[in-house]
Design a protein around this motif. Structure first.
Motif, mmCIF file in Angstrom:
data_model
loop_
_atom_site.group_PDB
_atom_site.id
_atom_site.type_symbol
_atom_site.label_atom_id
_atom_site.label_comp_id
_atom_site.label_asym_id
_atom_site.label_seq_id
_atom_site.Cartn_x
_atom_site.Cartn_y
_atom_site.Cartn_z
ATOM 1 N N GLN A 22 11.972 9.593 -0.194
ATOM 2 C CA GLN A 22 13.445 9.469 -0.113
ATOM 3 C C GLN A 22 14.053 8.779 -1.338
ATOM 4 O OE1 GLN A 22 14.921 8.571 4.130
ATOM 5 N NE2 GLN A 22 12.935 7.575 3.957
ATOM 6 N N THR A 23 13.396 7.720 -1.812
ATOM 7 C CA THR A 23 13.976 6.936 -2.907
ATOM 8 C C THR A 23 14.118 7.744 -4.197
ATOM 9 O OG1 THR A 23 13.038 4.963 -1.913
ATOM 10 C CG2 THR A 23 13.662 4.786 -4.232
ATOM 11 N N GLY A 24 13.227 8.705 -4.387
ATOM 12 C CA GLY A 24 13.273 9.493 -5.619
ATOM 13 C C GLY A 24 13.918 10.852 -5.425
ATOM 14 N N ASN A 55 14.771 2.649 10.942
ATOM 15 C CA ASN A 55 15.831 3.573 10.526
ATOM 16 C C ASN A 55 16.468 3.007 9.264
ATOM 17 O OD1 ASN A 55 17.239 6.074 11.146
ATOM 18 N ND2 ASN A 55 19.071 4.823 11.490
ATOM 19 N N ALA A 56 16.176 3.650 8.147
ATOM 20 C CA ALA A 56 16.746 3.205 6.865
ATOM 21 C C ALA A 56 17.206 4.417 6.069
ATOM 22 C CB ALA A 56 15.723 2.398 6.080
ATOM 23 N N PRO A 57 18.129 5.205 6.681
ATOM 24 C CA PRO A 57 18.662 6.356 5.930
ATOM 25 C C PRO A 57 19.782 5.880 5.008
ATOM 26 C CG PRO A 57 19.663 6.271 8.100
ATOM 27 C CD PRO A 57 18.776 5.045 7.982
ATOM 28 N N LEU A 104 0.859 -1.192 0.000
ATOM 29 C CA LEU A 104 0.000 0.000 0.000
ATOM 30 C C LEU A 104 0.894 1.241 0.000
ATOM 31 C CD1 LEU A 104 -2.597 -1.096 2.727
ATOM 32 C CD2 LEU A 104 -2.643 -1.527 0.256
ATOM 33 N N GLU A 105 0.698 2.089 -0.965
ATOM 34 C CA GLU A 105 1.527 3.301 -1.113
ATOM 35 C C GLU A 105 0.598 4.492 -1.287
ATOM 36 O OE1 GLU A 105 4.770 4.587 -1.053
ATOM 37 O OE2 GLU A 105 3.629 6.396 -1.518
ATOM 38 N N LYS A 106 0.792 5.528 -0.477
ATOM 39 C CA LYS A 106 -0.149 6.645 -0.507
ATOM 40 C C LYS A 106 -0.008 7.520 -1.753
ATOM 41 C CE LYS A 106 2.679 9.434 2.649
ATOM 42 N NZ LYS A 106 3.335 10.336 1.729
HETATM 43 C C1 LIG Z 1 18.929 13.829 0.487
HETATM 44 C C2 LIG Z 1 19.156 12.358 0.485
HETATM 45 C C3 LIG Z 1 20.264 11.804 -0.153
HETATM 46 C C4 LIG Z 1 20.476 10.422 -0.133
HETATM 47 N N1 LIG Z 1 21.492 9.892 -0.886
HETATM 48 C C5 LIG Z 1 21.607 8.526 -0.964
HETATM 49 C C6 LIG Z 1 22.557 7.932 -1.833
HETATM 50 O O1 LIG Z 1 23.228 8.609 -2.590
HETATM 51 N N2 LIG Z 1 22.686 6.573 -1.822
HETATM 52 C C7 LIG Z 1 21.929 5.775 -1.002
HETATM 53 O O2 LIG Z 1 22.103 4.556 -0.995
HETATM 54 N N3 LIG Z 1 20.981 6.315 -0.196
HETATM 55 C C8 LIG Z 1 20.797 7.663 -0.186
HETATM 56 N N4 LIG Z 1 19.819 8.218 0.588
HETATM 57 C C9 LIG Z 1 18.983 7.337 1.411
HETATM 58 C C10 LIG Z 1 17.910 6.620 0.585
HETATM 59 O O3 LIG Z 1 17.264 7.501 -0.286
HETATM 60 C C11 LIG Z 1 16.910 6.018 1.573
HETATM 61 O O4 LIG Z 1 17.640 5.273 2.519
HETATM 62 C C12 LIG Z 1 15.907 5.095 0.924
HETATM 63 O O5 LIG Z 1 15.324 5.717 -0.201
HETATM 64 C C13 LIG Z 1 14.835 4.712 1.928
HETATM 65 O O6 LIG Z 1 13.813 4.036 1.263
HETATM 66 P P1 LIG Z 1 12.432 3.768 1.994
HETATM 67 O O7 LIG Z 1 11.661 2.844 1.126
HETATM 68 O O8 LIG Z 1 12.723 3.337 3.408
HETATM 69 O O9 LIG Z 1 11.746 5.200 2.149
HETATM 70 P P2 LIG Z 1 10.896 6.061 1.113
HETATM 71 O O10 LIG Z 1 11.494 6.060 -0.228
HETATM 72 O O11 LIG Z 1 10.700 7.394 1.761
HETATM 73 O O12 LIG Z 1 9.509 5.288 1.020
HETATM 74 C C14 LIG Z 1 8.570 5.261 2.063
HETATM 75 C C15 LIG Z 1 7.198 5.242 1.406
HETATM 76 O O13 LIG Z 1 6.183 5.055 2.381
HETATM 77 C C16 LIG Z 1 5.030 5.744 1.942
HETATM 78 N N5 LIG Z 1 4.123 5.940 3.080
HETATM 79 C C17 LIG Z 1 4.373 6.631 4.212
HETATM 80 N N6 LIG Z 1 3.294 6.626 5.024
HETATM 81 C C18 LIG Z 1 2.351 5.898 4.390
HETATM 82 C C19 LIG Z 1 0.994 5.553 4.713
HETATM 83 N N7 LIG Z 1 0.417 5.951 5.858
HETATM 84 N N8 LIG Z 1 0.291 4.803 3.829
HETATM 85 C C20 LIG Z 1 0.846 4.387 2.651
HETATM 86 N N9 LIG Z 1 2.124 4.719 2.290
HETATM 87 C C21 LIG Z 1 2.864 5.463 3.146
HETATM 88 C C22 LIG Z 1 5.618 7.050 1.403
HETATM 89 O O14 LIG Z 1 4.722 7.718 0.529
HETATM 90 C C23 LIG Z 1 6.878 6.564 0.715
HETATM 91 O O15 LIG Z 1 6.701 6.330 -0.668
HETATM 92 C C24 LIG Z 1 19.576 9.589 0.574
HETATM 93 C C25 LIG Z 1 18.450 10.141 1.203
HETATM 94 C C26 LIG Z 1 18.224 11.498 1.138
HETATM 95 C C27 LIG Z 1 16.976 12.053 1.747
#
Ligand SMILES: Cc1cc2nc3c(=O)[nH]c(=O)nc-3n(C[C@H](O)[C@H](O)[C@H](O)COP(=O)(O)OP(=O)(O)OC[C@H]3O[C@@H](n4cnc5c(N)ncnc54)[C@H](O)[C@@H]3O)c2cc1C
Length: 398
Positions: free
Chosen positions: A47-49, A374-376, A37-39
């Motif tokens: 973060q991913t984009g 925590n997945a930065p 489920l993705e909002k």
């Molecule tokens: C500025 C910046 C630079 C970075 N540079 C790098 C890099 O060069 N290399 C690298 O490896 N990593 C990098 N990172 C880290 C990387 O982008 C993240 O670690 C990774 O994208 C995390 O993925 P995620 O799926 O956890 O989070 P996200 O991509 O944020 O996905 C979480 C999703 O959950 C959805 N969501 C939230 N709440 C709800 C809800 N209630 N209902 C339904 N959907 C919901 C959101 O809409 C979102 O799409 C960077 C991050 C940032 C911000």
């Protein structure tokens, strides 16, 4: 009581971590029904984009930590995944450059750490920097061979496609009803109920809120740190990837220069507090979210401990001249006119009650639930191993 489940595993979040988890589940246990489920209306909108697009080598991370293990393995797997599916990528290598004498011991410590993590590193004197980057100046540098770049949005799309999961975009989860003996039902903003046997929380910037909706106390909060970027108007100034020596007190790498797969050069990101979880500019303020950040004791402790660093970052956010001066330490030829503002990203940084910025990846379990808390960075690089680990835990909870 007989319950009809819509799926076996319900994943919240269509970023790279949620999609990699869905992909890993269907590979490890074919036939498992997964719903994501993705909002947002599509994948990878947060973060991913909105990141630097760098496949990190793993040089920075403490040997033995999840970050070190998953980044080293994940970088190699990411390159292979991109090659297999025709996703734009390149293994470019990168420079980490010391511009101040005080940084030299930290640069040497990085060489050591890189070797412990099995990463090929070449040490360079000031004059050798020009072999790689003629416009960059420094006292010394290291060249890391295995760093690369790729299109993480395309990776996320491929993971979504290859997972065979049902992916419902435009579906925001607003409530969670978890019964340990039965499973999990979530309510979406449009009033639908989706039932699964196990829930996986990969909600990125909202992961702590989702954890609390399940009834688990994550004992951390996401404090959003915005990273602002500029595009270099004269990309010919930089050939590849150029990083400063990071400050070990912070999990951020410092403003760097990255030539992306589109050939453009990004300059950034800095790290300033965002006034909303998805606060991509100073103008976006969400009082409820800001209130929850301010109500968390850890936020105040960070502010007290790191006010000097924070003040510098704020100044460089509000003054382009200050930002340019900082970049100029690495790239003396840069001028204010060379920097064109471009889209920012926001990091989901977990902060503990005592103000500790959680350094490593953090995955926690509750009854019938796995939370990625925590997945930065470098979680995009490490997303394939992270997804497998989350999948393993979800499958064992079925
Ligand atoms: C500025 C910046 C630079 C970075 N540079 C790098 C890099 O060069 N290399 C690298 O490896 N990593 C990098 N990172 C880290 C990387 O982008 C993240 O670690 C990774 O994208 C995390 O993925 P995620 O799926 O956890 O989070 P996200 O991509 O944020 O996905 C979480 C999703 O959950 C959805 N969501 C939230 N709440 C709800 C809800 N209630 N209902 C339904 N959907 C919901 C959101 O809409 C979102 O799409 C960077 C991050 C940032 C911000």
């Amino acid at each position: 009581m007989r319950i009809t489940y819509d799926c076996d595993v319900l994943v919240i979040g269509g970023g790279i971590v949620g999609l990699s988890t869905a992909y890993a589940i269907t590979r490890a246990a074919p036939g498992t029904r997964v719903t994501v489920l993705e909002k947002e209306p599509g994948p990878a909108r947060h973060q991913t984009g909105r990141n630097s697009g760098v496949i990190h080598s793993g040089i920075y991370y403490r040997p033995g930590s999840l970050k070190a293990r998953y980044a080293v393995r994940g970088a190699a797997e990411m390159v292979k995944f991109c090659a297999e599916y025709g996703i734009p990528h390149a293994v470019t290598g990168k420079l980490i450059v010391a511009t101040d004498r005080a940084e030299l011991p930290r640069l040497h410590a990085l060489v050591q750490r890189g070797r412990e993590n099995g990463i090929p590193v070449r040490e360079l004197g000031a004059s050798q920097i020009a072999e790689y980057e003629p416009e960059v100046r420094g006292l010394a540098a290291i060249h890391v061979g295995t760093t690369g770049i790729c299109d993480f949005v395309a990776v996320a799309r491929q993971l979504a496609h290859g997972s065979g999961a049902e992916i419902r975009y435009g579906t925001r989860v607003v409530r969670v009803d978890r019964r340990p003996e039965l499973g999990v039902a979530v309510l979406t903003a449009s009033g639908d109920v989706v039932r699964g046997r196990v829930l996986v929380n990969c909600a990125g910037l909202q992961c702590d809120e989702i954890a609390r909706l399940t009834g688990d106390d994550p004992d951390m909060r996401i404090v959003p740190f915005r990273g602002e970027y500029y595009e270099l108007a004269r990309p010919e100034l930089v050939r590849g990837l150029v990083y400063p020596v990071p400050d070990p007190a912070f999990p951020f790498l410092g403003v760097h220069l990255t030539r992306g797969i589109d050939g453009g050069v990004h300059v950034g990101p800095n790290a300033v507090p965002a006034l909303a979880r998805e606060g991509y500019g100073w103008g976006t303020v969400r009082p409820r979210e800001l209130g929850s950040t301010l109500a968390w004791p850890g936020s105040w402790r960070i502010a007290r401990r790191h006010w000097r660093y924070g003040a510098g970052e704020l100044r460089r956010s509000l003054s382009k001249r200050a930002f340019t001066e900082a970049v100029g330490r690495l790239l003396p030829g840069v001028s204010e006119d060379d920097l064109v503002p471009t889209a920012a990203g926001v990091r989901a940084q977990a902060v503990l009650r005592d103000g500790t910025l959680v350094d490593d990846f953090l995955i926690r379990e509750g009854p019938r639930t796995v939370h990625v808390l925590n997945a930065p960075s470098p979680a995009a690089t490490a997303s394939l191993p992270i997804g497998r680990e989350v999948a393993r835990r979800a499958l064992s909870a079925l």
